[in-house]
Design an enzyme around this catalytic site. Structure first.
Site, PDB file in Angstrom:
ATOM      1  N   SER A 140       0.829  -1.204   0.000  1.00 35.42           N
ATOM      2  CA  SER A 140       0.000   0.000   0.000  1.00 35.42           C
ATOM      3  C   SER A 140       0.861   1.252   0.000  1.00 35.42           C
ATOM      4  CB  SER A 140      -0.899  -0.003   1.246  1.00 35.42           C
ATOM      5  OG  SER A 140      -1.521   1.251   1.425  1.00 35.42           O
ATOM      6  N   TYR A 165      -2.634  -0.216   9.991  1.00 36.78           N
ATOM      7  CA  TYR A 165      -2.783  -0.808   8.660  1.00 36.78           C
ATOM      8  C   TYR A 165      -1.479  -0.684   7.877  1.00 36.78           C
ATOM      9  CZ  TYR A 165      -4.093  -1.170   3.735  1.00 36.78           C
ATOM     10  OH  TYR A 165      -4.146  -1.505   2.407  1.00 36.78           O
TER      11      TYR A 165
END
Length: 333
Positions: A140, A165
């Site tokens: 990501s 995350y």
């Protein structure tokens, strides 16, 4: 090739399956169909791929595509993953399964440890133990944190994540590097940048904005509108992945690539383009930055262009047009 695609009922996973079912590859999809967002959208994606009457643990043959099967399962279930790998001789694993969402990770960290860490470890171990020589996985852009050094380059230090995350995605990269080094199979991590398009995730900004505009609700604009995102249309992402799939691995090492449009858009400009596509203007509430959020994402994709001929070509107006057309059709708005 015999390919396993995890997260195949998800946004990117669905589009990758749709792209590959018209190829000679044999595909198995797996997804736990969790309730993080509307499961009806996930079932609709599966149905569009010919997968119906889903029962947990049961292998289902697509009614549309002879080369696609699906099983509802959890990559964090080691016994199930080992059973699947034992039945199949995978040439390639594409891991798109993860607990997504930056903000949700602040209040639900154990969900991320379960899927993004234990689940990923299970796949690495299965690749090792069942001799799969290639793993492509979703990282990501969030690993870059709130750096002001733009555009983001893969060589930058990414040691200061500002959400759990992001920390799990950075951990995936480190885990993959260790397994490539120790057990000699290629791993490729793709740092995705704000993917949008038809069948998108309802928790992401493009869908939230579209929903607000279509229903004449107020849009919350964070950081008072001073945000930039490298919005990337889903087809460009999928073609980038397919280019990697179809090029023979040159080594058994770990690699990291940015995959984005490479043209950050101011959030207010994105909203304005959406409003024009819907033919409506909606009220806006300007609020402060949310915890765990970043002010800009901006991909330097030079490395992926060089190694795999990556060429994102969908401009914002075209992408938004296709997205809103799907939105109106699916939600009957």
């Amino acid at each position: 090739m015999n390919i396993l695609i995890t997260g195949s009922a998800g946004f990117i996973g669905y589009h990758l399956v749709k792209r590959l079912v018209n190829s000679p590859h044999q595909i198995l999809g797996i997804d736990n169909i969790n309730a993080y967002y509307d499961i009806n959208l996930k079932y609709a994606r599966l149905a569009d791929c010919g997968i119906q009457n889903v029962i947990s643990g049961k292998w289902i043959q697509s009614k549309k595509y002879n080369n696609y099967e699906f099983i509802q399962g959890d990559i964090a279930d080691k016994e199930q993953i080992d059973t699947i790998f034992g039945k199949q001789n995978f040439d390639l694993v594409i891991n798109l399964a993860a607990q997504a969402g930056v903000r949700y990770s602040i209040s639900n960290p154990y969900e991320y440890a379960h899927s993004n860490l234990m689940g990923f470890l299970n796949l690495l171990e299965a690749c090792r133990n069942f001799s799969c020589k290639r793993l492509i996985y979703a990282s990501s852009s969030s690993v870059y944190g709130n750096t002001r050094q733009v555009p983001f380059q893969e060589s930058q230090q990414v040691d200061h994540p500002i959400s759990f995350y992001a920390a799990t995605k950075k951990s995936n990269e480190l885990m993959a590097h260790a397994y490539s080094h120790l057990f000699h199979f290629q791993t490729i991590g793709l740092r995705f940048f704000t993917v949008y398009g038809p069948w998108g995730r309802p928790d992401m900004a493009p869908m939230l904005f579209a929903d607000a505009i279509a229903r004449h609700k107020t849009i919350k604009v964070f950081n008072y509108g001073n945000l930039y995102r490298d919005f990337t249309y889903i087809n460009d992402i999928i073609e980038g992945i397919v280019n990697i799939i179809h090029q023979e691995p040159a080594d058994d090492q770990a690699h990291i690539y940015n995959i984005g449009r490479g043209k950050p858009i101011k959030l207010l400009d994105f909203i304005d383009t959406l409003e024009k596509a819907f033919g409506a203007v909606t009220p806006k509430e300007y609020v402060e930055m949310q915890q765990g959020d970043v002010s800009i994402t901006y991909a330097d994709t030079t490395l992926l262009e060089k190694d795999y001929n990556y060429c994102p070509c969908t401009d914002l107006e075209e992408g938004i047009h296709k997205f809103t057309k799907w939105y109106r059709s699916y939600y009957h708005s």
